[in-house]
Design an enzyme around this catalytic site. Structure first.
Site, PDB file in Angstrom:
ATOM      1  N   ASN A  78      50.548 -22.371  -3.970  1.00 23.52           N
ATOM      2  CA  ASN A  78      51.110 -23.652  -3.542  1.00 23.52           C
ATOM      3  C   ASN A  78      51.323 -23.686  -2.015  1.00 23.52           C
ATOM      4  O   ASN A  78      50.660 -22.980  -1.281  1.00 23.52           O
ATOM      5  CB  ASN A  78      52.376 -24.002  -4.340  1.00 23.52           C
ATOM      6  CG  ASN A  78      52.559 -25.497  -4.448  1.00 23.52           C
ATOM      7  OD1 ASN A  78      53.124 -26.119  -3.571  1.00 23.52           O
ATOM      8  ND2 ASN A  78      52.039 -26.097  -5.506  1.00 23.52           N
ATOM      9  N   HIS A 107      47.694 -22.820  -1.211  1.00 31.65           N
ATOM     10  CA  HIS A 107      47.019 -21.761  -1.963  1.00 31.65           C
ATOM     11  C   HIS A 107      46.390 -20.695  -1.059  1.00 31.65           C
ATOM     12  O   HIS A 107      45.248 -20.283  -1.253  1.00 31.65           O
ATOM     13  CB  HIS A 107      45.964 -22.365  -2.891  1.00 31.65           C
ATOM     14  CG  HIS A 107      46.542 -23.193  -4.009  1.00 31.65           C
ATOM     15  ND1 HIS A 107      47.791 -22.986  -4.540  1.00 31.65           N
ATOM     16  CD2 HIS A 107      46.024 -24.262  -4.710  1.00 31.65           C
ATOM     17  CE1 HIS A 107      48.026 -23.855  -5.508  1.00 31.65           C
ATOM     18  NE2 HIS A 107      46.984 -24.655  -5.627  1.00 31.65           N
ATOM     19  N   HIS A 146      45.026 -20.135 -11.552  1.00 31.07           N
ATOM     20  CA  HIS A 146      44.951 -21.596 -11.545  1.00 31.07           C
ATOM     21  C   HIS A 146      44.131 -22.154 -12.717  1.00 31.07           C
ATOM     22  O   HIS A 146      43.415 -23.153 -12.579  1.00 31.07           O
ATOM     23  CB  HIS A 146      44.362 -22.055 -10.215  1.00 31.07           C
ATOM     24  CG  HIS A 146      44.806 -23.407  -9.781  1.00 31.07           C
ATOM     25  ND1 HIS A 146      44.433 -24.561 -10.428  1.00 31.07           N
ATOM     26  CD2 HIS A 146      45.606 -23.797  -8.762  1.00 31.07           C
ATOM     27  CE1 HIS A 146      44.971 -25.595  -9.803  1.00 31.07           C
ATOM     28  NE2 HIS A 146      45.691 -25.162  -8.795  1.00 31.07           N
ATOM     29  N   GLN A 194      54.546 -23.895 -11.796  1.00 34.14           N
ATOM     30  CA  GLN A 194      53.982 -25.147 -11.307  1.00 34.14           C
ATOM     31  C   GLN A 194      53.255 -25.817 -12.470  1.00 34.14           C
ATOM     32  O   GLN A 194      52.345 -25.229 -13.068  1.00 34.14           O
ATOM     33  CB  GLN A 194      52.986 -24.890 -10.166  1.00 34.14           C
ATOM     34  CG  GLN A 194      52.478 -26.151  -9.493  1.00 34.14           C
ATOM     35  CD  GLN A 194      53.463 -26.718  -8.469  1.00 34.14           C
ATOM     36  OE1 GLN A 194      54.419 -26.033  -8.076  1.00 34.14           O
ATOM     37  NE2 GLN A 194      53.251 -27.943  -8.045  1.00 34.14           N
ATOM     38  N   GLU A 208      51.065 -22.757 -13.671  1.00 32.38           N
ATOM     39  CA  GLU A 208      50.919 -21.668 -12.709  1.00 32.38           C
ATOM     40  C   GLU A 208      52.242 -20.935 -12.543  1.00 32.38           C
ATOM     41  O   GLU A 208      53.201 -21.485 -11.998  1.00 32.38           O
ATOM     42  CB  GLU A 208      50.457 -22.239 -11.366  1.00 32.38           C
ATOM     43  CG  GLU A 208      49.149 -23.013 -11.452  1.00 32.38           C
ATOM     44  CD  GLU A 208      49.006 -24.011 -10.311  1.00 32.38           C
ATOM     45  OE1 GLU A 208      48.985 -23.581  -9.142  1.00 32.38           O
ATOM     46  OE2 GLU A 208      48.927 -25.220 -10.574  1.00 32.38           O
TER      47      GLU A 208
HETATM   48  C1  BGC Z   1      48.811 -27.973  -6.629  1.00 32.72           C
HETATM   49  C2  BGC Z   1      48.230 -29.350  -6.405  1.00 32.72           C
HETATM   50  C3  BGC Z   1      46.846 -29.214  -5.864  1.00 32.72           C
HETATM   51  C4  BGC Z   1      46.028 -28.428  -6.849  1.00 32.72           C
HETATM   52  C5  BGC Z   1      44.630 -28.213  -6.384  1.00 32.72           C
HETATM   53  C6  BGC Z   1      47.942 -27.272  -7.616  1.00 32.72           C
HETATM   54  O1  BGC Z   1      48.428 -25.997  -7.836  1.00 32.72           O
HETATM   55  O2  BGC Z   1      50.137 -28.028  -7.087  1.00 32.72           O
HETATM   56  O3  BGC Z   1      49.043 -30.086  -5.549  1.00 32.72           O
HETATM   57  O4  BGC Z   1      46.255 -30.460  -5.634  1.00 32.72           O
HETATM   58  O5  BGC Z   1      46.627 -27.186  -7.092  1.00 32.72           O
HETATM   59  O6  BGC Z   1      43.796 -27.926  -7.447  1.00 32.72           O
END
Ligand code: BGC
Length: 331
Positions: A65, A91, A161, A267, A295
């Site tokens: 994040n 990320h 992810h 998340q 996540e």
């Molecule tokens: C985030 C999102 C982001 C996405 C991208 C997520 O972990 O919280 O804000 O757009 O990842 O794939």
């Protein structure tokens, strides 16, 4: 570039496909019914792993994040990071771990360990970081073990992810899934999805998932926080500590996923951005809400919020974290 290699791990009722680019999960195929069912989103074309597109199933590092303004200070020293989203670091930065080719260090039929060396100053982060991710399958489950060591004090928060769809990848939006998350608070964000520092009580909000809620109903709620994320894109402060249940997802057919983690945060990202650009292994383009990411993580932007659980890793210490995905079916 040559296509990254892929590794299949098998146990009773489950096949896990991992690709070396991004140490990513490409497929989780459940084989306990008549028809095999792949319950995560993946790229149909394996060559798309490592290209930085959407993080599907990837290992995220050094920091899951956002880190606000791509900057944090540690022990009085300011560190400037590479930024990749509105001046923030998302990320791990523009060349995050999801883009790297990982090395297979060890494997057998049921596990693989992938390793990565991230040099001092990589994306602006202090310290040379040596990371391993181990995937292990057992009947009906996947376990992910992260380890990292550094030669200078730094911050780290690793996650995976994967987007789940318990009706099968490409089967349509996850609106009919229910989700439960045992969290009394979540980290409220500003419009750029950065935590404001407030831990907001979920009571009376669409973020109250202490009892299971249908995702379509949650996402249909008119709420300022949901508007910031185009749906759910928030970090829940999960009750308790140690390896514990942090989410229960249930598909319309009664397929279930229990996520366990030893991290303080989760998340929940409902995949608002999918627009048909990515086509899965089954040949179906992914539209909005094609999957939901769960996540396990330290809190977003924790290096800039003294009140959040620390994500500091000291030189000589070992970062160790575990996530488990347990798949089942309602009776
Ligand atoms: C985030 C999102 C982001 C996405 C991208 C997520 O972990 O919280 O804000 O757009 O990842 O794939």
């Amino acid at each position: 570039m040559t296509s990254p290699s892929s590794i299949a791990l098998t146990a009773d009722g489950i096949i896990l496909e991992v690709v070396t680019a991004g140490a990513a999960v490409r497929r989780v195929t459940l084989t306990d019914e008549d028809r095999p069912l792949d319950v995560v989103l993946g790229f149909g074309d394996r060559a798309d792993y490592g290209t930085g597109l959407d993080y599907l199933g990837a290992t995220i590092g050094r920091y899951g994040n956002r880190i606000g303004a791509g900057r944090f200070s540690l022990d009085g020293v300011v560190h400037e990071l590479a930024t990749n989203e509105n001046g923030n670091t998302l990320h791990g930065g523009p060349e995050g771990f999801d883009r790297r080719e990982w090395t297979v260090l060890d494997r057998d039929a049921a596990h693989v360990t992938l390793g990565l060396h991230s040099p001092d100053g990589d994306q602006g982060f202090p310290g040379a970081l040596d990371v391993t991710v181990t995937y292990t399958v057992a009947p009906g489950s996947v376990r992910i073990d992260y380890r990292a060591t550094t030669d200078r004090d730094t911050v780290v928060s690793l996650t995976n992810h994967a987007y789940f769809n318990l009706g099968g990848e490409g089967s349509g939006p996850v609106d009919d899934h229910t989700l439960a998350v045992p969290a009394d608070t979540f980290t409220a964000t500003d419009a750029a999805l950065l935590p404001t520092g407030e831990l907001r009580d979920v009571t009376g909000t669409p973020f109250d998932l202490r009892a299971p809620r249908r995702l379509g109903d949650v996402l249909a709620t008119d709420d300022e926080q949901l508007r910031h994320g185009g749906g759910l894109d928030h970090n829940f402060s999960v009750r308790g500590s140690g390896l514990r249940e942090v989410a229960v997802l249930r598909g319309a057919s009664g397929r279930t996923l229990v996520v366990e983690s030893d991290q303080p945060g989760l998340q929940v990202y409902s995949g608002a951005h999918f627009d048909g650009t990515i086509t899965g292994p089954g040949g179906t383009p992914y539209a909005a809400r094609a999957g939901i990411a769960l996540e396990t993580q330290g809190f977003p932007d924790a290096p800039n919020h003294a009140g959040f659980p620390s994500t500091v890793l000291r030189a000589g210490e070992t970062y160790a974290s575990t996530t488990a995905w347990r798949f089942g079916h309602d009776a």
